[in-house]
Design an enzyme around this catalytic site. Structure first.
Site, PDB file in Angstrom:
ATOM      1  N   GLU A  31       0.845  -1.209   0.000  1.00  0.00           N
ATOM      2  CA  GLU A  31       0.000   0.000   0.000  1.00  0.00           C
ATOM      3  C   GLU A  31       0.873   1.249   0.000  1.00  0.00           C
ATOM      4  OE1 GLU A  31      -2.975  -0.173  -1.261  1.00  0.00           O
ATOM      5  OE2 GLU A  31      -3.778  -1.399   0.355  1.00  0.00           O
ATOM      6  N   HIS A  32       0.556   2.153  -0.921  1.00  0.00           N
ATOM      7  CA  HIS A  32       1.272   3.424  -1.077  1.00  0.00           C
ATOM      8  C   HIS A  32       2.724   3.222  -1.502  1.00  0.00           C
ATOM      9  CE1 HIS A  32      -1.782   6.333   0.360  1.00  0.00           C
ATOM     10  NE2 HIS A  32      -2.247   5.272   0.978  1.00  0.00           N
ATOM     11  N   SER A 122     -11.559   1.673  -6.052  1.00  0.00           N
ATOM     12  CA  SER A 122     -11.146   2.249  -7.330  1.00  0.00           C
ATOM     13  C   SER A 122     -12.215   2.287  -8.397  1.00  0.00           C
ATOM     14  CB  SER A 122      -9.933   1.500  -7.871  1.00  0.00           C
ATOM     15  OG  SER A 122      -8.825   2.132  -7.393  1.00  0.00           O
ATOM     16  N   SER A 123     -13.337   2.860  -8.032  1.00  0.00           N
ATOM     17  CA  SER A 123     -14.362   3.057  -9.055  1.00  0.00           C
ATOM     18  C   SER A 123     -13.821   3.995 -10.138  1.00  0.00           C
ATOM     19  CB  SER A 123     -15.630   3.625  -8.427  1.00  0.00           C
ATOM     20  OG  SER A 123     -15.322   4.765  -7.666  1.00  0.00           O
ATOM     21  N   SER A 124     -12.931   4.900  -9.759  1.00  0.00           N
ATOM     22  CA  SER A 124     -12.429   5.841 -10.768  1.00  0.00           C
ATOM     23  C   SER A 124     -11.524   5.134 -11.779  1.00  0.00           C
ATOM     24  CB  SER A 124     -11.714   7.018 -10.108  1.00  0.00           C
ATOM     25  OG  SER A 124     -10.665   6.572  -9.304  1.00  0.00           O
ATOM     26  N   GLU A 156      -5.954  10.984 -13.801  1.00  0.00           N
ATOM     27  CA  GLU A 156      -6.038  11.334 -12.370  1.00  0.00           C
ATOM     28  C   GLU A 156      -5.121  12.519 -12.056  1.00  0.00           C
ATOM     29  OE1 GLU A 156      -7.782   9.940  -9.796  1.00  0.00           O
ATOM     30  OE2 GLU A 156      -8.597   8.176 -10.806  1.00  0.00           O
ATOM     31  N   ASP A 168      -3.932   1.025  -9.472  1.00  0.00           N
ATOM     32  CA  ASP A 168      -5.364   0.837  -9.706  1.00  0.00           C
ATOM     33  C   ASP A 168      -5.682   0.665 -11.188  1.00  0.00           C
ATOM     34  OD1 ASP A 168      -5.239   1.425  -7.054  1.00  0.00           O
ATOM     35  OD2 ASP A 168      -6.369   3.294  -7.165  1.00  0.00           O
ATOM     36  N   TYR A 218      -3.413  12.387   0.396  1.00  0.00           N
ATOM     37  CA  TYR A 218      -2.671  11.453  -0.462  1.00  0.00           C
ATOM     38  C   TYR A 218      -1.495  12.171  -1.129  1.00  0.00           C
ATOM     39  CZ  TYR A 218      -1.768   7.929  -4.027  1.00  0.00           C
ATOM     40  OH  TYR A 218      -1.155   6.985  -4.818  1.00  0.00           O
TER      41      TYR A 218
HETATM   42  C1  GLA Z   1      -4.849   4.809  -4.280  1.00  0.00           C
HETATM   43  C2  GLA Z   1      -3.974   5.166  -5.496  1.00  0.00           C
HETATM   44  C3  GLA Z   1      -2.979   4.048  -5.815  1.00  0.00           C
HETATM   45  C4  GLA Z   1      -2.222   3.592  -4.574  1.00  0.00           C
HETATM   46  C5  GLA Z   1      -3.170   3.357  -3.413  1.00  0.00           C
HETATM   47  C6  GLA Z   1      -2.448   3.071  -2.138  1.00  0.00           C
HETATM   48  O1  GLA Z   1      -5.710   3.762  -4.581  1.00  0.00           O
HETATM   49  O2  GLA Z   1      -4.772   5.404  -6.623  1.00  0.00           O
HETATM   50  O3  GLA Z   1      -2.104   4.467  -6.825  1.00  0.00           O
HETATM   51  O4  GLA Z   1      -1.208   4.492  -4.249  1.00  0.00           O
HETATM   52  O5  GLA Z   1      -4.029   4.458  -3.179  1.00  0.00           O
HETATM   53  O6  GLA Z   1      -1.715   1.904  -2.228  1.00  0.00           O
END
Ligand code: GLA
Length: 380
Positions: A31-32, A122-124, A156, A168, A218
């Protein structure tokens, strides 16, 4: 969803057209770290976006969102940027394709989605991938799926204002039924891992919490880790991304960066390693270890990276107390879901107790989604 879209399309524009779909995503771990040059472990899921799309021979896009029950028309020049948030995704995808040399004309479309809103699924990305895939096919642009994922990400960055990584859009574009994807976010090399943990279930608990400030937070996190990478690079020029740094190198610059940036970067280096450890554990079918690493990720995200919230912490802590194999918050943070790797026999008692205790603490039950790993972008 397919039939409703078809009916509306016929009503709105007459006749019929091809339908395209793409998916939301889950992420087992990593994550991240996608924007830090790390590895991630996502998969597409069985909810997403479906769009019916037909070129209309003009330079206008006429788009009908079933979800918002709204029809909007906009042109394809930079100054035609629509106000409606949802339309910016479509516009952004078109613009990013045009910037890369594609000849995109106007089109008519009706679309809808069933990715739960604000759940961190991640609907987007599903929306971007569906249209990127569809327009590439309909206008014969010749982009690869790699290009299309990058087009979604650039949308994005440039039209939504979130400086996201590639995870995503990649998962939504490349997702494959029953497989998670181990993705090297630097090179986009990837490997599919069939994921059928015997005796376990993967379930999401949705806090139904969505914090407005998530996207600015973020971007700030991203700036923090880039500041740390920049400081390290001065001594170790080979560090292109933070994932390249050794822990001792981060220690070396401790006094040169803010305490906050240091903590964020420490989390990232831990997480980069955890993804690799999960891969090793999976080759041994050691789900106990996978779960343990998921908890470590959660507490890192909560205490060091600080993108959790009380509702997510509550669910992860309850899972831990009930000896669920693994649990953690998933996605960008500040709300959305936890992802839980639950022993088959513990599934029902865990879900029941989570609903009850969460409702007592926060006044509403979490939503429960069983994860079904599915295909990504495609023509129906
Ligand atoms: C969001 C971002 C991804 C990723 C995650 C965290 O979903 O769109 O690129 O950084 O957060 O892992």
């Amino acid at each position: 969803m397919k039939n409703l879209i078809q009916e509306r399309f016929a009503e709105q524009f007459g006749g019929t057209a091809a339908q395209y779909a793409s998916a939301g995503r889950v992420n087992l771990i990593g994550e991240h770290v996608d924007f830090c040059g790390g590895f991630v472990f996502p998969g597409a899921i069985d909810c997403g976006v479906i769009a019916q799309v037909r070129p209309n021979g003009t330079d206008q896009v006429n788009a009908y969102s079933l979800h918002y029950d709204q029809l909007l028309s906009f042109g394809l020049e930079e100054e035609d940027l629509p106000h409606a948030h949802w339309a910016r995704y479509l516009f952004g995808v078109c613009r990013e394709m045009i910037k890369r040399g594609a000849r995109i004309g106007g089109f008519d479309t009706v679309f809808d989605g069933n990715v739960p809103a604000g759940a961190g699924l991640s609907s987007s990305a599903a929306l971007e991938s569906t249209f990127a895939f569809a327009l590439n096919d309909l206008f014969g642009c010749g982009f690869t799926k790699f290009d299309l994922a990058l087009i979604g990400q650039a949308t994005e960055h440039n039209y939504v204002g979130v400086k996201c990584g590639i995870m995503d859009q990649f998962a939504s574009m490349f997702g494959r039924k029953d497989s998670l994807i181990l993705l090297n976010c630097r090179t986009l090399e990837h490997k599919y891992y069939p994921f059928h943990p015997q005796g376990y279930r993967l379930v999401l608990l949705d806090t139904c919490v969505k914090h407005e400030l998530a996207s600015s937070a973020y971007n700030r996190r991203r700036a923090s880790v880039e500041a740390a990478a920049e400081a390290i690079r001065k001594r170790h020029p080979e560090v292109e991304f933070l994932a390249d740094a050794k822990r001792v190198w981060l220690e070396e610059v401790k006094d040169e960066i803010s305490a906050e940036d240091f903590l964020r970067a420490q989390y990232i280096l831990g997480e980069v390693q955890r993804v690799l450890d999960v891969c090793n554990a999976l080759t041994r079918d050691d789900y106990g270890m996978v779960g343990e690493l998921m908890y470590q990720t959660h507490f890192g995200l909560s205490r060091m990276y600080e993108v959790s919230c009380p509702e997510l912490d509550f669910l992860a802590t309850l899972a831990r107390r009930m000896e669920v194999t693994g649990a953690r918050m998933m996605g960008g943070g500040y709300g959305g879901c936890t992802i839980n790797l639950v022993q088959e026999e513990l599934y029902a008692p865990f879900v029941e107790r989570a609903k009850k205790e969460f409702a007592t603490a926060f006044g509403h039950e979490p939503k429960v989604y069983d994860v079904v790993i599915s295909d990504g972008a495609r023509k129906l």
